[in-house]
Design an enzyme around this catalytic site. Structure first.
Site, PDB file in Angstrom:
ATOM      1  N   SER A 143       0.857  -1.197   0.000  1.00 62.68           N
ATOM      2  CA  SER A 143       0.000   0.000   0.000  1.00 62.68           C
ATOM      3  C   SER A 143       0.884   1.234   0.000  1.00 62.68           C
ATOM      4  O   SER A 143       2.026   1.187   0.483  1.00 62.68           O
ATOM      5  CB  SER A 143      -0.872   0.011   1.258  1.00 62.68           C
ATOM      6  OG  SER A 143      -1.501   1.266   1.429  1.00 62.68           O
ATOM      7  N   TYR A 156      -1.376  -0.521  10.482  1.00 65.84           N
ATOM      8  CA  TYR A 156      -1.700  -0.862   9.090  1.00 65.84           C
ATOM      9  C   TYR A 156      -0.527  -0.491   8.173  1.00 65.84           C
ATOM     10  O   TYR A 156      -0.022  -1.315   7.410  1.00 65.84           O
ATOM     11  CB  TYR A 156      -2.985  -0.153   8.627  1.00 65.84           C
ATOM     12  CG  TYR A 156      -3.263  -0.455   7.167  1.00 65.84           C
ATOM     13  CD1 TYR A 156      -3.605  -1.736   6.766  1.00 65.84           C
ATOM     14  CD2 TYR A 156      -3.123   0.526   6.181  1.00 65.84           C
ATOM     15  CE1 TYR A 156      -3.816  -2.029   5.416  1.00 65.84           C
ATOM     16  CE2 TYR A 156      -3.336   0.245   4.843  1.00 65.84           C
ATOM     17  CZ  TYR A 156      -3.682  -1.040   4.470  1.00 65.84           C
ATOM     18  OH  TYR A 156      -3.872  -1.347   3.141  1.00 65.84           O
TER      19      TYR A 156
HETATM   20  P1  NDP Z   1     -11.760  -5.623   0.645  1.00 60.54           P
HETATM   21  O1  NDP Z   1     -12.179  -5.446   2.062  1.00 60.54           O
HETATM   22  O2  NDP Z   1     -12.717  -5.313  -0.426  1.00 60.54           O
HETATM   23  O3  NDP Z   1     -11.198  -7.109   0.433  1.00 60.54           O
HETATM   24  C1  NDP Z   1     -10.349  -7.692   1.381  1.00 60.54           C
HETATM   25  C2  NDP Z   1     -10.283  -9.176   1.148  1.00 60.54           C
HETATM   26  O4  NDP Z   1      -9.399  -9.741   2.130  1.00 60.54           O
HETATM   27  C3  NDP Z   1     -11.625  -9.856   1.281  1.00 60.54           C
HETATM   28  O5  NDP Z   1     -11.792 -10.751   0.206  1.00 60.54           O
HETATM   29  C4  NDP Z   1     -11.522 -10.597   2.593  1.00 60.54           C
HETATM   30  O6  NDP Z   1     -12.230 -11.822   2.487  1.00 60.54           O
HETATM   31  C5  NDP Z   1     -10.035 -10.883   2.671  1.00 60.54           C
HETATM   32  N1  NDP Z   1      -9.581 -11.170   4.024  1.00 60.54           N
HETATM   33  C6  NDP Z   1      -9.565 -10.340   5.096  1.00 60.54           C
HETATM   34  N2  NDP Z   1      -9.121 -11.004   6.172  1.00 60.54           N
HETATM   35  C7  NDP Z   1      -8.864 -12.276   5.774  1.00 60.54           C
HETATM   36  C8  NDP Z   1      -8.394 -13.443   6.420  1.00 60.54           C
HETATM   37  N3  NDP Z   1      -8.093 -13.447   7.731  1.00 60.54           N
HETATM   38  N4  NDP Z   1      -8.229 -14.572   5.697  1.00 60.54           N
HETATM   39  C9  NDP Z   1      -8.523 -14.583   4.389  1.00 60.54           C
HETATM   40  N5  NDP Z   1      -8.989 -13.533   3.708  1.00 60.54           N
HETATM   41  C10 NDP Z   1      -9.153 -12.385   4.411  1.00 60.54           C
HETATM   42  O7  NDP Z   1     -10.442  -4.707   0.493  1.00 60.54           O
HETATM   43  P2  NDP Z   1      -9.420  -4.486  -0.731  1.00 60.54           P
HETATM   44  O8  NDP Z   1      -9.767  -5.285  -1.909  1.00 60.54           O
HETATM   45  O9  NDP Z   1      -9.271  -3.033  -0.863  1.00 60.54           O
HETATM   46  O10 NDP Z   1      -8.082  -5.037  -0.057  1.00 60.54           O
HETATM   47  C11 NDP Z   1      -7.273  -6.037  -0.629  1.00 60.54           C
HETATM   48  C12 NDP Z   1      -5.835  -5.771  -0.239  1.00 60.54           C
HETATM   49  O11 NDP Z   1      -5.420  -4.523  -0.801  1.00 60.54           O
HETATM   50  C13 NDP Z   1      -5.582  -5.664   1.246  1.00 60.54           C
HETATM   51  O12 NDP Z   1      -4.354  -6.295   1.542  1.00 60.54           O
HETATM   52  C14 NDP Z   1      -5.486  -4.151   1.476  1.00 60.54           C
HETATM   53  O13 NDP Z   1      -4.703  -3.838   2.607  1.00 60.54           O
HETATM   54  C15 NDP Z   1      -4.837  -3.731   0.196  1.00 60.54           C
HETATM   55  N6  NDP Z   1      -4.991  -2.320  -0.189  1.00 60.54           N
HETATM   56  C16 NDP Z   1      -6.219  -1.725  -0.283  1.00 60.54           C
HETATM   57  C17 NDP Z   1      -6.321  -0.398  -0.685  1.00 60.54           C
HETATM   58  C18 NDP Z   1      -7.623   0.324  -0.755  1.00 60.54           C
HETATM   59  O14 NDP Z   1      -7.631   1.572  -0.679  1.00 60.54           O
HETATM   60  N7  NDP Z   1      -8.747  -0.365  -0.932  1.00 60.54           N
HETATM   61  C19 NDP Z   1      -5.138   0.364  -1.100  1.00 60.54           C
HETATM   62  C20 NDP Z   1      -3.894  -0.359  -0.939  1.00 60.54           C
HETATM   63  C21 NDP Z   1      -3.844  -1.649  -0.535  1.00 60.54           C
HETATM   64  P3  NDP Z   1     -13.081 -12.525   3.642  1.00 60.54           P
HETATM   65  O15 NDP Z   1     -13.562 -11.445   4.558  1.00 60.54           O
HETATM   66  O16 NDP Z   1     -14.169 -13.249   2.909  1.00 60.54           O
HETATM   67  O17 NDP Z   1     -12.097 -13.454   4.273  1.00 60.54           O
HETATM   68  C1  8X3 Z   2      -5.098   1.559   1.620  1.00 60.98           C
HETATM   69  C2  8X3 Z   2      -4.834   2.945   1.137  1.00 60.98           C
HETATM   70  O1  8X3 Z   2      -4.394   5.346   1.899  1.00 60.98           O
HETATM   71  O2  8X3 Z   2      -6.074   4.082   3.134  1.00 60.98           O
HETATM   72  O3  8X3 Z   2      -3.934   0.842   1.795  1.00 60.98           O
HETATM   73  O4  8X3 Z   2      -3.752   3.605   3.409  1.00 60.98           O
HETATM   74  S1  8X3 Z   2      -4.745   4.037   2.468  1.00 60.98           S
END
Ligand code: NDP
Ligand code: 8X3
Length: 256
Positions: A143, A156
């Protein structure tokens, strides 16, 4: 090896980037192993992708449980066992408030998921990836928060800094195996991320994404697919992606 023989293993495929990544690779003819905790969402994804002609294997998986991770990998059907690409996507942020107000359990959940979960899956799949060798890749979801501090980023952001450095260190150890490693580091992206971070505050999530043009899951999935399908002699170490309408702010200064 042609595209239709390749297999991607995705964690957190029930939402956001993970689901869009499953769709992107499936559309290109890859076999997809889609994992996550919410089984009904995995089943819906599988039904949809199979209707479009994709080969998909689903497994309910909490990445924090290393025994469960090993079992899912050991139980992969033969057609899905030769992994070409691992997308370590499962992750979350919790507790947007300052460190001094955070519930310790929330810090532990982020460490257990974003760090321990990611290393659990990586460790379990390294033998398969090394067997695949040239053309294989590990794409880790970091991220912008791993590099740029902000209030409420605390554990985070630190967990995503771990993802970045772990990715580079993996590259050192995997030199000579053909396996590539990339830290894909998005900024503001419209997924369920903020709903999770605020423990279900839909209006807070809507406010964050309204009036601007955040990245969409498909934008990030396209870049994940891009790094995984580059010529096998090319490794992108880190890819930071921001919405055009996001940039940095000046330093904050405490004044009398
Ligand atoms: P979402 O919340 O839409 O998706 C997160 C996914 O992670 C879900 O499918 C959830 O599935 C899964 N997850 C969470 N905890 C667990 C666990 N213990 N075991 C298995 N699966 C898990 O968020 P994003 O798609 O945005 O996030 C995906 C990744 O991208 C993350 O690592 C996040 O930190 C990163 N990210 C997100 C950004 C944003 O602004 N959205 C920016 C930068 C990075 P379920 O709950 O069904 O297990
Ligand atoms: C998710 C993006 O800016 O909320 O990783 O940290 S931010």
């Amino acid at each position: 090896m042609t595209d239709h023989q390749q297999t991607v293993f995705i964690t957190g495929a029930t939402s956001g980037f993970g689901r869009a990544t499953a769709e992107r690779f499936a559309a290109a003819g890859w076999r997809v192993v889609a994992t996550g905790r919410r089984t009904e969402r995995l089943e819906a994804l599988a039904t949809r992708l199979r209707n479009d002609g994709a080969d998909i294997h689903i497994a309910t998986l909490d990445v924090r449980d290393s025994d469960a991770v090993q079992k899912v990998v050991a139980d992969l059907p033969a057609a899905f066992a030769n992994i070409t690409c691992l997308v370590n996507n499962a992750g979350l942020a919790l507790a947007p408030e300052p460190s001094q107000s955070v519930d310790l359990a929330d810090w532990h959940t982020m460490i257990d998921t974003n760090i321990t979960g990611l290393v659990n899956v990586t460790h379990a799949l390294l033998p398969a990836l090394i067997r695949t060798g040239k053309g294989a890749s590990i794409v880790n979801l970091g991220s912008v928060a791993g590099q740029w501090p902000y209030p409420g980023g605390h554990v985070y952001g630190a967990s995503k800094a771990f993802v970045e450095q772990f990715s580079y260190n993996l590259r050192c150890d995997l030199l000579g195996t053909g396996v590539r490693v990339t830290d894909v580091a998005p900024g503001l992206s419209q997924t369920e991320f903020t709903l999770v971070r605020t423990k279900g505050d839909q209006s807070a999530s809507d406010r964050l994404y309204s009036g601007t043009d955040p990245l969409q899951p498909e934008d990030v999935a396209a870049q994940i697919f891009h790094v995984a399908t580059l010529p096998e002699h090319v490794n992108i170490n880190r890819m930071e992606i921001m919405a055009t309408r996001q940039a940095w702010s000046p330093f904050a200064i405490d004044r009398d």
